[in-house]
Design a protein around this motif. Structure first.
Motif, PDB file in Angstrom:
ATOM      1  N   GLY A 280      13.962   1.588 -14.896  1.00 39.76           N
ATOM      2  CA  GLY A 280      13.678   2.542 -13.834  1.00 39.76           C
ATOM      3  C   GLY A 280      12.323   2.446 -13.182  1.00 39.76           C
ATOM      4  O   GLY A 280      11.972   3.304 -12.365  1.00 39.76           O
ATOM      5  N   ARG A 281      11.554   1.432 -13.490  1.00 35.31           N
ATOM      6  CA  ARG A 281      10.272   1.262 -12.822  1.00 35.31           C
ATOM      7  C   ARG A 281      10.424   0.372 -11.603  1.00 35.31           C
ATOM      8  O   ARG A 281      11.469  -0.241 -11.377  1.00 35.31           O
ATOM      9  N   GLY A 282       9.379   0.280 -10.806  1.00 34.82           N
ATOM     10  CA  GLY A 282       9.329  -0.668  -9.711  1.00 34.82           C
ATOM     11  C   GLY A 282       8.267  -1.704 -10.015  1.00 34.82           C
ATOM     12  O   GLY A 282       7.373  -1.467 -10.832  1.00 34.82           O
ATOM     13  N   ALA A 283       8.343  -2.862  -9.382  1.00 32.02           N
ATOM     14  CA  ALA A 283       7.362  -3.915  -9.635  1.00 32.02           C
ATOM     15  C   ALA A 283       7.102  -4.694  -8.357  1.00 32.02           C
ATOM     16  O   ALA A 283       7.988  -4.846  -7.514  1.00 32.02           O
ATOM     17  N   PHE A 284       5.879  -5.182  -8.235  1.00 33.71           N
ATOM     18  CA  PHE A 284       5.479  -6.003  -7.092  1.00 33.71           C
ATOM     19  C   PHE A 284       4.732  -7.219  -7.607  1.00 33.71           C
ATOM     20  O   PHE A 284       3.896  -7.105  -8.511  1.00 33.71           O
ATOM     21  N   LYS A 285       5.056  -8.382  -7.055  1.00 31.24           N
ATOM     22  CA  LYS A 285       4.344  -9.607  -7.439  1.00 31.24           C
ATOM     23  C   LYS A 285       4.171 -10.480  -6.217  1.00 31.24           C
ATOM     24  O   LYS A 285       5.073 -10.572  -5.378  1.00 31.24           O
ATOM     25  N   ALA A 286       2.998 -11.105  -6.115  1.00 31.94           N
ATOM     26  CA  ALA A 286       2.709 -12.052  -5.040  1.00 31.94           C
ATOM     27  C   ALA A 286       2.527 -13.438  -5.630  1.00 31.94           C
ATOM     28  O   ALA A 286       1.823 -13.603  -6.623  1.00 31.94           O
ATOM     29  N   VAL A 287       3.158 -14.431  -5.030  1.00 36.65           N
ATOM     30  CA  VAL A 287       3.041 -15.818  -5.448  1.00 36.65           C
ATOM     31  C   VAL A 287       2.354 -16.586  -4.331  1.00 36.65           C
ATOM     32  O   VAL A 287       2.786 -16.537  -3.179  1.00 36.65           O
ATOM     33  N   ARG A 288       1.294 -17.303  -4.681  1.00 31.26           N
ATOM     34  CA  ARG A 288       0.540 -18.044  -3.677  1.00 31.26           C
ATOM     35  C   ARG A 288       0.589 -19.529  -3.969  1.00 31.26           C
ATOM     36  O   ARG A 288       0.628 -19.960  -5.123  1.00 31.26           O
ATOM     37  N   GLY A 289       0.600 -20.311  -2.914  1.00 31.24           N
ATOM     38  CA  GLY A 289       0.619 -21.760  -3.068  1.00 31.24           C
ATOM     39  C   GLY A 289       0.651 -22.427  -1.710  1.00 31.24           C
ATOM     40  O   GLY A 289       1.117 -21.835  -0.730  1.00 31.24           O
ATOM     41  N   GLU A 290       0.139 -23.646  -1.654  1.00 27.98           N
ATOM     42  CA  GLU A 290       0.131 -24.380  -0.397  1.00 27.98           C
ATOM     43  C   GLU A 290       1.560 -24.723   0.023  1.00 27.98           C
ATOM     44  O   GLU A 290       2.507 -24.633  -0.767  1.00 27.98           O
ATOM     45  N   TYR A 291       1.729 -25.136   1.271  1.00 25.08           N
ATOM     46  CA  TYR A 291       3.029 -25.562   1.763  1.00 25.08           C
ATOM     47  C   TYR A 291       3.554 -26.706   0.895  1.00 25.08           C
ATOM     48  O   TYR A 291       2.831 -27.661   0.599  1.00 25.08           O
ATOM     49  N   GLY A 292       4.795 -26.579   0.458  1.00 26.57           N
ATOM     50  CA  GLY A 292       5.395 -27.630  -0.350  1.00 26.57           C
ATOM     51  C   GLY A 292       5.058 -27.581  -1.824  1.00 26.57           C
ATOM     52  O   GLY A 292       5.437 -28.487  -2.574  1.00 26.57           O
ATOM     53  N   SER A 293       4.363 -26.538  -2.255  1.00 31.60           N
ATOM     54  CA  SER A 293       3.959 -26.469  -3.665  1.00 31.60           C
ATOM     55  C   SER A 293       5.031 -25.880  -4.571  1.00 31.60           C
ATOM     56  O   SER A 293       4.868 -25.876  -5.798  1.00 31.60           O
ATOM     57  N   GLY A 294       6.111 -25.350  -3.990  1.00 23.90           N
ATOM     58  CA  GLY A 294       7.204 -24.860  -4.825  1.00 23.90           C
ATOM     59  C   GLY A 294       7.388 -23.355  -4.841  1.00 23.90           C
ATOM     60  O   GLY A 294       8.033 -22.831  -5.745  1.00 23.90           O
ATOM     61  N   LYS A 295       6.866 -22.651  -3.843  1.00 23.59           N
ATOM     62  CA  LYS A 295       6.988 -21.185  -3.832  1.00 23.59           C
ATOM     63  C   LYS A 295       8.449 -20.759  -3.683  1.00 23.59           C
ATOM     64  O   LYS A 295       8.924 -19.869  -4.396  1.00 23.59           O
TER      65      LYS A 295
ATOM     66  N   LEU B 154       9.914  -6.457  -6.188  1.00 26.63           N
ATOM     67  CA  LEU B 154       9.612  -7.104  -4.921  1.00 26.63           C
ATOM     68  C   LEU B 154       8.672  -8.274  -5.157  1.00 26.63           C
ATOM     69  O   LEU B 154       7.587  -8.111  -5.724  1.00 26.63           O
ATOM     70  N   LEU B 155       9.089  -9.448  -4.722  1.00 27.83           N
ATOM     71  CA  LEU B 155       8.277 -10.660  -4.835  1.00 27.83           C
ATOM     72  C   LEU B 155       8.014 -11.199  -3.445  1.00 27.83           C
ATOM     73  O   LEU B 155       8.951 -11.373  -2.646  1.00 27.83           O
ATOM     74  N   ILE B 156       6.744 -11.455  -3.117  1.00 25.08           N
ATOM     75  CA  ILE B 156       6.417 -12.083  -1.844  1.00 25.08           C
ATOM     76  C   ILE B 156       5.774 -13.438  -2.122  1.00 25.08           C
ATOM     77  O   ILE B 156       5.154 -13.649  -3.169  1.00 25.08           O
ATOM     78  N   THR B 157       5.939 -14.364  -1.199  1.00 21.89           N
ATOM     79  CA  THR B 157       5.304 -15.676  -1.327  1.00 21.89           C
ATOM     80  C   THR B 157       4.458 -15.935  -0.093  1.00 21.89           C
ATOM     81  O   THR B 157       4.804 -15.522   1.021  1.00 21.89           O
ATOM     82  N   GLY B 158       3.340 -16.605  -0.297  1.00 22.84           N
ATOM     83  CA  GLY B 158       2.463 -16.914   0.819  1.00 22.84           C
ATOM     84  C   GLY B 158       1.467 -17.995   0.458  1.00 22.84           C
ATOM     85  O   GLY B 158       1.253 -18.290  -0.720  1.00 22.84           O
ATOM     86  N   THR B 159       0.840 -18.564   1.459  1.00 27.46           N
ATOM     87  CA  THR B 159      -0.163 -19.608   1.249  1.00 27.46           C
ATOM     88  C   THR B 159      -1.503 -18.975   0.880  1.00 27.46           C
ATOM     89  O   THR B 159      -1.739 -17.786   1.134  1.00 27.46           O
TER      90      THR B 159
END
Length: 305
Positions: free
Chosen positions: A48-63, A280-285
């Motif tokens: 019942g909890r919520g979670a947020f995570k951000a994944v960072r990496g250069e273009y083509g790094s596997g995000k 919620l998972l977001i990906t970005g450079t």
């Protein structure tokens, strides 16, 4: 052991230069060290909890690969999953109604591929009937009594949904009536409206007592309603991946700031328990997280607001 069909799907995707949607455990290298932490977070969301995570990496790094690997892992832990590509024209981050629409279009479960939304809704009604039959108070051969008791249980379960998304629960009621009347065209239209599709016929909306298309705030409420349906249907929650969020940097200044503000609101509302059962998972450079056109803008933006 990887089946021939699974091998073919993986190889075909790699030939196209895209990330396979399934079978990523057969390719994943170097992600095992993240698994214990991710599993703990998924377990917390499941209660019942919520979670947020951000994944960072250069273009083509596997995000994107990482996001799809996590989706596959989450589906194995009874989560529904969805992936939305952020873009300025089709799915701008500040237009929750478009994000919700794409989310529903691509929602998947362990039993179904993308497009599992209607199956989730139908499964919820089936679970209601099974709960009624399970208490032994209704003869399965007495269809009228079963329908009556199921509708009573439906209203009880919908009480929590109605508080946050009355149009969502009203459409579910109308959808069940359409199924009972074997009006499949109406049922299809109601599912389309519930999915956030625009331009649904007026007579379909009248059947549910709703007006217009789903707007930004309505979509946020519908997401809350969907999370309740998933929980009541036995799912652990919803993993939503917002991929390529760094595209915000290339948008017009006003659109970019609206998108960044929407991201801040996502984080605040998850922290405030607005979306229990959502991971919620977001990906970005790195430029998105560290550059002047990215997340760093959130602090001065919040100060102005």
């Amino acid at each position: 052991m990887v089946s021939p069909q699974r091998r073919s799907e993986i190889i075909d995707a790699l030939r196209r230069g895209t990330v396979p949607k399934n079978g990523l455990d057969a390719l994943a290298v170097g992600v095992d060290r993240f698994a214990p932490t991710l599993d703990q977070e998924l377990d917390a969301v499941a209660v019942g909890r919520g979670a947020f995570k951000a994944v960072r990496g250069e273009y083509g790094s596997g995000k994107t690969f990482f996001g799809r690997w996590l989706q596959e892992r989450a589906r194995g832990r009874r989560f529904a999953t969805s992936e939305v590509q952020i873009s300025e024209t089709e799915t701008p981050l500040h237009r929750m109604e478009t994000v919700y629409r794409r989310l529903v279009e691509r929602i998947a479960t362990a039993d179904s591929g993308e497009g599992a939304f209607r199956g989730i809704i139908d499964g919820w009604f089936y679970a209601l009937e099974q709960d009624v039959l399970g208490d032994g108070s209704v003869d399965p051969a007495n269809s009228d009594a079963l329908i009556e008791r199921t509708e009573a249980l439906m209203e009880t379960r919908l009480a929590s949904v109605t508080k946050i998304a009355p149009a969502f629960s009203a459409t579910l009621r109308a959808y069940r009536r359409a199924l009972q009347a074997e009006d499949h065209a109406l049922a299809d239209g109601l599912i389309a409206w519930l999915s956030g599709q625009p331009n649904v016929a007026a007579h379909v909306r009248r059947a549910a007592g709703v007006k217009g298309d789903i707007d930004h705030f309505g979509a946020a409420n519908f997401l809350s309603g969907l999370l309740v349906i998933l929980r009541d249907s036995g799912y652990a929650g919803l993993l939503l991946v917002l991929d390529e969020v760094e595209t915000l940097q290339r948008m017009r200044a006003d659109t970019r700031e609206k998108g960044l503000n929407a991201l801040r609101q996502w984080i605040d509302e998850i922290d405030a328990a607005r979306f229990p059962g959502l991971y919620l998972l977001i990906t970005g450079t790195p430029a998105f997280f560290d550059g002047p056109q990215g997340v760093q803008r959130l602090v001065p933006l919040a100060q102005r607001l």
